[in-house]
Design a protein around this motif. Structure first.
Motif, short mmCIF file in Angstrom:
data_model
loop_
_atom_site.label_atom_id
_atom_site.label_comp_id
_atom_site.label_asym_id
_atom_site.label_seq_id
_atom_site.Cartn_x
_atom_site.Cartn_y
_atom_site.Cartn_z
N LEU A 38 5.70 -2.86 6.84
CA LEU A 38 4.58 -3.79 6.76
C LEU A 38 3.70 -3.47 5.56
O LEU A 38 3.22 -4.37 4.87
N TRP A 39 3.51 -2.19 5.30
CA TRP A 39 2.73 -1.79 4.11
C TRP A 39 3.43 -2.30 2.86
O TRP A 39 2.80 -2.88 1.97
N PHE A 40 4.73 -2.11 2.81
CA PHE A 40 5.52 -2.57 1.66
C PHE A 40 5.33 -4.08 1.46
O PHE A 40 5.05 -4.55 0.35
N MET A 41 5.47 -4.84 2.53
CA MET A 41 5.37 -6.30 2.41
C MET A 41 3.96 -6.71 1.99
O MET A 41 3.78 -7.63 1.19
N GLU A 42 2.96 -6.04 2.52
CA GLU A 42 1.58 -6.37 2.13
C GLU A 42 1.33 -6.01 0.67
O GLU A 42 0.61 -6.73 -0.03
N ARG A 43 1.92 -4.93 0.21
CA ARG A 43 1.78 -4.58 -1.21
C ARG A 43 2.41 -5.68 -2.06
O ARG A 43 1.87 -6.13 -3.05
N GLY A 87 -14.02 -4.17 -4.46
CA GLY A 87 -12.84 -4.96 -4.11
C GLY A 87 -12.83 -5.35 -2.65
O GLY A 87 -13.44 -4.67 -1.81
N ILE A 88 -12.14 -6.45 -2.37
CA ILE A 88 -11.98 -6.91 -0.99
C ILE A 88 -10.49 -6.95 -0.70
O ILE A 88 -9.71 -7.47 -1.51
N GLY A 89 -10.09 -6.41 0.41
CA GLY A 89 -8.67 -6.39 0.74
C GLY A 89 -8.40 -6.90 2.14
O GLY A 89 -9.21 -6.68 3.05
N ILE A 90 -7.26 -7.56 2.26
CA ILE A 90 -6.83 -8.06 3.56
C ILE A 90 -5.56 -7.31 3.94
O ILE A 90 -4.69 -7.10 3.09
N GLY A 91 -5.44 -6.98 5.19
CA GLY A 91 -4.18 -6.41 5.67
C GLY A 91 -3.77 -7.12 6.95
O GLY A 91 -4.54 -7.17 7.90
N THR A 92 -2.59 -7.69 6.94
CA THR A 92 -2.09 -8.33 8.16
C THR A 92 -0.98 -7.44 8.67
O THR A 92 -0.16 -6.95 7.88
N SER A 98 -5.27 -0.21 0.68
CA SER A 98 -4.52 -0.35 -0.57
C SER A 98 -4.91 -1.66 -1.25
O SER A 98 -5.11 -1.70 -2.47
N ALA A 99 -5.01 -2.72 -0.45
CA ALA A 99 -5.33 -4.03 -1.01
C ALA A 99 -6.74 -4.05 -1.61
O ALA A 99 -6.96 -4.56 -2.71
N ALA A 100 -7.68 -3.48 -0.87
CA ALA A 100 -9.07 -3.51 -1.34
C ALA A 100 -9.23 -2.68 -2.61
O ALA A 100 -9.91 -3.08 -3.55
N ILE A 119 -1.87 -0.60 -7.09
CA ILE A 119 -1.75 0.46 -6.08
C ILE A 119 -0.30 0.51 -5.60
O ILE A 119 0.21 -0.43 -5.00
N THR A 120 0.34 1.63 -5.88
CA THR A 120 1.74 1.79 -5.51
C THR A 120 1.94 2.96 -4.54
O THR A 120 3.05 3.33 -4.23
N ASP A 121 0.84 3.55 -4.09
CA ASP A 121 0.94 4.65 -3.13
C ASP A 121 -0.08 4.39 -2.02
O ASP A 121 -1.20 3.97 -2.28
N SER A 122 0.34 4.66 -0.78
CA SER A 122 -0.53 4.36 0.35
C SER A 122 -1.71 5.32 0.46
O SER A 122 -2.64 5.08 1.22
N PHE A 123 -1.68 6.41 -0.27
CA PHE A 123 -2.77 7.39 -0.19
C PHE A 123 -3.75 7.15 -1.33
O PHE A 123 -3.43 7.40 -2.49
#
Ligand code: FES
Ligand code: FES
Lengths: 156, 168, 801
Positions: free
Chosen positions: C365-370, C441-446, C761-763, C775-779
């Motif tokens: 899911l993180w991958f797809m959201e990225r 920044g503003i980020g959305i995560g579904t 990550s999105a924000a 952003i290519t890393d979740s940390f």
């Protein structure tokens, strides 16, 4: 975690004498700042026990020191490994001797220390400064052994 | 180790005397024994928990002479002569402490492992500050980790308990 | 009156707020176990000298690899092929393969003494080069397990639709460089613990905090060379698990062996936090390579291809199941139909992974959201708009790989979250701040929380595995006194199972939840259970409560039959309720009734009066709930892998301080949809908890290894779990689209799908995109952001055709 230390210092003793001293654990090990005891395992291998620690965490470390390369009177190298407080370390150290201008000997040394285990997580950031202090103490002690009072030197 | 030095387990025990939840105890302990071990193992007061080994999580929080301490970082011998209050001492005459009631009411606990320590830190907070702001509540429990609730309901519970205690 | 849907105060609380819970470490034992662990990530064991430890007074026994060879068989492996040959024992034998691997164990009279003795054990190691990166490991230059000849545990291609065609027709193709989902764990506050006793009868009795005892039993018995019925497992209160406590059976085996060697004394093992972080299971780390995305001219994603490598650490404890589990959410919440993902998993010299909260799906899911956010930024489409163009809208929805998303409304969640956070205000704030040169920044995560696994998916990974479907069991009975007693197949670790089950029973019998006793904890000798029983994979609300519900129907049928006989009434004229003498069955509109005591007494004590037709009535019924699953098509990797799909949508506003590089959260909203809610307070609490784990993981918590394989974050002080000072105020909202597939409309929702990781990550990317950062890393910790700001990566990380 790997750390490299290096430096040089000058002593007044001549090269042969310095070489003989530094290539014999029985002679130089007692100069280690927290030296406790030494036992020769064979001609080239010594087991040296020192007291180590960071802050209030204290313990004994046993280092097995092996002379692995001898090129008298200019170069020698040791391999060492030891265990301390649930961790372990390996080291390699070597020295090169040059005649100093105006007499005496310049000792150029390098040490590579690799640490493993709990110690790294607990004290990782503290090891460099602590080790630096201990190295300086060792250099001071070696200079005292191998020089008159006027000698100078520094660890880097 | 030099031969004259005693191994830790050979060091003679030390007598201590202290009061826990209003009851007096006299025991002999190893000098290295922690207060949390003393409470859990000697006195079998297992409400005080252990969650870490670097004084981070606060699961072991108790009051020692009125001050909140992490009992994993106090030696039992240091508590000699002291007064200790643990979670087991919060309930009085069958009456839950308002904090205990509020934690349940506001779902301030899930697994309940952090709860005793949280309650003790919150207790200490409300003792010195009966009307803490959200920010002060956050600070009051900053040394207590909860891995389940996300803290939100704990904040709410402490606020509610404070309000209830002010009314009493 | 309905109890389901109410925020009932939890029954569990009564003991927990008083400090009267029973956690494993609270129970005393005869001996304490200390485990000596490897300081090296990879080394050969040349010898072990235990004589000094054994000589210490108070030491009962010392165990080494030799003992496990003599008394154990390696644990069952799930993997097919070479990886099936991995030999996983409770102690290392000739080689250690990760830092912290158990090498020897000492049982002694006190924990401190056992530790003292452990320090006296001398292990002679020969250091070997470790392999720490999964892609590197796949080259097989350094082998983690020499005997299997490879580090690859599994590989498979998941291909659906017509990917090449979609790329040929694409208006835009976005290529994304390597991405990485970092290693962390939701690490529960209570560490692993167990007490083992090898009895004179030859059984092994465990008290432990394992969260999947049915599975543990099946692994432990053959491991200890015992029949399954000789292994008894009990668990009472468990201080959180988040999946992490599934595999502490390895330590349970060790404690059992120590008890055996010590002549049957009770041996306790209580893990320290540092041991837990070092060696008791990390979340799966995953890397994504060669990602290409095809989009049409409107920014609708039509195809994705990529190559994923999962890093499972040094053993395949629950793995390689993770190689398939992620495909439950293959397209995430998006409607694309053409997907090709080449998935491999590699062994490395790091701590083995465990199913950590959000297990394997969250990484997908993180991958797809990225992918969605990177494409949105590169094509200049706002992130909310991009999602609206790509969301799945019609339910039930069959994904390209045959999974059925039961219900949902992602656009409504987005609208709700925007409203909660005050979207327009923050957009204006962001634009203003940007004009001033600030990083806002503003980020959305579904995200999705797929619950109730079809175990048949394991066969996609290994067709030989003998499991499929899913089930859960419940026994409900009236005891002698007419009390309603329920036993479940699961033990809870904070999710309030006792309370939720009481709510369901109360509704069915039309009584008060306080009149229902749900047995606390779990005991293989006492509880009813099935092979799937356990607290994992977000399934209790569906499987557990369906079992309870089904058992209630059976019990009611018996009670009706019995009452109809005694009251000489027709069954249809009876109703359930509470009267002056407590819970009862009565004849509608009359004063005729039988209370529960009377019913129970008839069956248990006074049964000569009963008719032959009532011979089957026992008032003690078992129900096994079985969701309607089929075995997936293993060849095509196609089938319905999970029953329910709860969803969450989060929005975060962050500002990055250019000096400290800390991403400060200015506002945070979370909306969840888990269908019908059984207990709103409990569901709400799960969302807050999962949000804290995700935010912690995004900005603070990471298992960092150095190049020698030393874990640098092996204490809480280094790992820094999120505290009350770092958690933002989370505005919470809920929408409810009931699941058509569960009796109550509820969906499993305990894991949360890692939404904050996607969102953060999105924000952060939204804040830094202008600075040339993808952003290519979740940390996204301060050091990570510092590095990125020093060396913007957009040029290398992404290209658009
Ligand atoms: S156990 Fe005392 S702070 Fe964690
Ligand atoms: S309730 Fe589980 S750690 Fe706080």
């Amino acid at each position: 975690m790997g750390i490299r230390f290096e430096g040089d210092f000058t002593v007044t003793a001549p090269r042969d004498e310095v070489y003989a001293f530094l290539s014999d654990p029985q002679k130089f090990a007692p100069c280690l700042p927290t030296f406790q005891s030494l036992e020769m395992k064979d001609e080239h291998t010594a087991e040296v026990t020192v007291r180590v620690g960071v802050g209030k965490i204290r313990g004994n470390a046993t280092i097995e020191l092996r002379l692995k390369d001898e090129q008298p009177p200019t170069h020698a190298a040791y391999d060492g490994k030891g265990k301390v407080m649930g961790g372990a370390f390996n080291m390699e150290t070597s020295f090169d001797l040059e005649d100093a201008d105006g007499g005496g000997t310049v000792v150029k040394w390098v040490g590579d220390l690799n640490m493993f285990g709990k110690l790294v997580a607990l004290a990782g950031g503290l090891i460099r400064p602590v080790a630096k202090k201990d190295i300086q103490k060792l250099v001071d002690a070696l200079q005292a052994e191998l020089s008159g009072p006027q000698a100078s030197g520094a660890a880097g | 180790m030099s031969t004259t030095e005693l191994a830790a387990h050979e060091v003679p025990k030390v007598a201590i005397e202290l009061s826990v939840n209003g009851k007096r105890y006299r025991r002999e302990v190893e000098p290295r024994e922690l207060l949390v071990q003393f409470l859990r193992e000697e006195l079998r007061l297992t409400g005080t928990h252990i969650g870490c080994d670097t004084t981070y999580c606060g699961a072991c929080t108790v009051l020692l002479n009125g001050e909140p301490v992490k009992s994993c970082t106090v030696l039992a011998v240091q508590a000699d002569g002291g007064e200790v209050l643990t979670v087991e001492g919060l309930e009085q005459d069958g009456q839950l402490h308002p904090l205990q009631a509020a934690f349940s009411e506001h779902h301030g606990l899930q697994c309940g492992y952090c709860t005793p320590g949280m309650l003790m830190s919150a207790y200490a907070l409300l003792e010195r500050n009966p009307k803490p702001s959200r920010k002060e509540i956050r600070k009051g429990i900053q040394g207590n980790v909860c891995r389940c609730t996300g803290y939100h309901n704990i904040f709410e519970a402490i606020e509610a308990a404070a309000a209830a205690m002010r009314k009493e | 009156m309905s109890w389901v849907g109410k925020s009932l105060r939890r029954k569990e609380d009564d003991r927990l707020i008083r400090g009267k819970g029973l956690f494993t470490d609270d129970e005393p034992a005869d001996l304490h176990l200390y485990i000596l662990r490897s300081p090296y990530a990879h080394a050969r064991i040349r010898g072990i000298d235990t004589s000094a430890a054994e000589a210490l007074p108070g030491v009962a026994c010392v165990l080494t690899g030799q003992d496990v060879l003599e008394h154990c068989d390696p644990f069952m492996e799930l993997a097919p092929g070479e990886a099936a040959e991995i030999k996983d024992y409770p102690l290392a034998r000739d080689k250690v393969v990760y830092q912290g691997e158990p090498v020897a164990a000492v049982a002694a009279e006190t924990a401190a003494l056992a530790m003292d003795a452990g320090q006296l054990i001398d292990v002679d190691y020969e250091m070997l080069e470790p392999v720490l990166d999964a892609a590197e490991a796949l080259k097989d230059e350094v082998l983690v397990h020499d005997n299997i000849g490879t580090n690859r545990t599994w590989q498979g291609v998941f291909e659906y639709g017509d990917v090449d065609q979609a790329f040929a027709e694409a208006a835009h193709v976005v290529r994304i460089g390597p991405m990485h989902f970092h290693r962390y764990s939701s690490t529960p506050l209570e560490n692993n613990a167990c007490i083992a006793e090898w009895t004179r009868q030859g059984t092994v009795e465990f008290l432990c905090n394992n969260s999947f005892p049915g599975f543990a039993q099946q692994l432990l018995a053959p491991g200890l060379r015992l029949p399954v019925e000789k292994v008894h497992i009990r668990a009472y209160d468990v201080g959180g698990s988040f999946g992490n406590k599934i595999w502490n059976y390895v330590y349970m085996a060790l404690a059992a062996l120590a008890s055996k060697k010590a002549g049957g004394l009770r041996v306790k093992w209580s893990e320290t936090r540092s041991e837990h972080l070092l060696a008791s299971g990390h979340g799966n780390e995953r890397s994504y390579y060669d990602t290409e995305v095809a989009l049409d001219k409107d920014g609708v994603i039509t195809a994705i291809k990529s190559r994923h490598i999962d890093d499972c650490g040094a053993y395949t404890r629950y793995e390689p199941l993770g190689c398939v589990i992620w495909s439950q959410v293959l397209p995430a919440t998006y409607k694309l139909r053409n997907i090709r993902i080449d998935f491999s998993q590699a062994l490395t010299n790091k701590c083995p992974v465990v199913p950590n909260r959000g297990y394997s799906r969250m990484q997908q899911l993180w991958f797809m959201e990225r992918v969605v956010d990177i494409c949105a930024h590169e094509l200049g489409i706002p992130a909310d708009e991009m999602r609206l163009r790509n969301y799945i809208r019609d339910f039930p929805y069959e994904t390209p790989n045959g999974c059925v998303y039961d219900s949902g409304d992602y656009p409504a969640m987005l609208a709700k979250a925007k409203e909660l956070i005050d979207w327009d205000k923050w957009v204006a704030y962001r634009d203003q701040a940007r004009a001033e040169g600030r990083y806002v920044g503003i980020g959305i995560g579904t995200t999705l929380d797929s619950g109730t696994n079809n175990f048949g998916q394991a066969q996609i990974m290994n067709p030989q595995l003998p499991f499929s479907g899913n089930s859960e069991a419940c026994i409900i009975r009236l005891d002698f006194d007419g009390n309603v007693v329920v036993t479940l197949g699961t033990g809870p670790s904070g999710q309030g199972h006792e309370t939720a089950a009481s709510q369901v029973v109360a509704d069915e019998l039309n009584i008060d939840p306080a009149m229902v006793q749900v047995r606390t904890g779990f005991d293989t000798a006492w509880n009813t259970y099935v092979g799937h029983s356990g607290t994992y994979a977000s399934q209790f609300a569906v499987t557990g409560l369906s079992a309870v519900h089904g058992a209630c129907q059976k019990l009611k049928a018996e009670m009706r039959k019995l009452a109809a006989f005694v009251l000489e009434a027709a069954e249809e004229d009876l109703e359930f309720g509470v009267g002056e003498q407590g819970p009862e069955v009565r004849v509608k509109g009359t004063d005729q009734f039988m209370n529960y005591w009377a019913l129970a007494n008839l069956v248990n004590n006074n049964n000569a009066v009963l008719d032959e037709s009532l011979a089957d009535v026992t008032l003690n019924v078992r129900h096994v709930y079985r969701p309607p699953f089929k075995v997936p098509d293993v060849e095509r990797k196609f089938g319905n892998l999970t029953l329910t799909y709860a969803s969450q949508l989060h929005i975060a506003v962050v500002e990055i301080d250019p000096d400290t590089c800390h991403a400060k959260i200015l506002a945070y909203a979370a909306v969840d949809d888990c269908g019908t809610v059984i207990n709103p307070q409990i569901a709400h609490g799960q969302v807050h908890g999962a949000t804290a784990h995700g935010i912690g993981a995004a900005i603070m918590e990471s298992f960092d290894y150095d190049e020698g394989g030393n874990l640098l974050t092996s204490t809480f002080s280094d790992y820094c779990p999120i505290t009350s000072m770092n958690i933002p105020d989370v505005v919470y909202g809920n929408i409810q689209n009931p699941s058509p597939f569960s009796y109550s409309g509820a969906k499993g929702m305990g894991e949360g799908g890692g939404a904050p990781l996607h969102t953060m990550s999105a924000a952060v990317q939204d804040a830094l995109h202008g600075a040339g950062i993808i952003i290519t890393d979740s940390f996204v910790s301060p050091p990570a952001l510092h590095r990125m700001l020093q060396a913007p990566n957009r040029e290398q990380a992404v290209s658009v055709d």
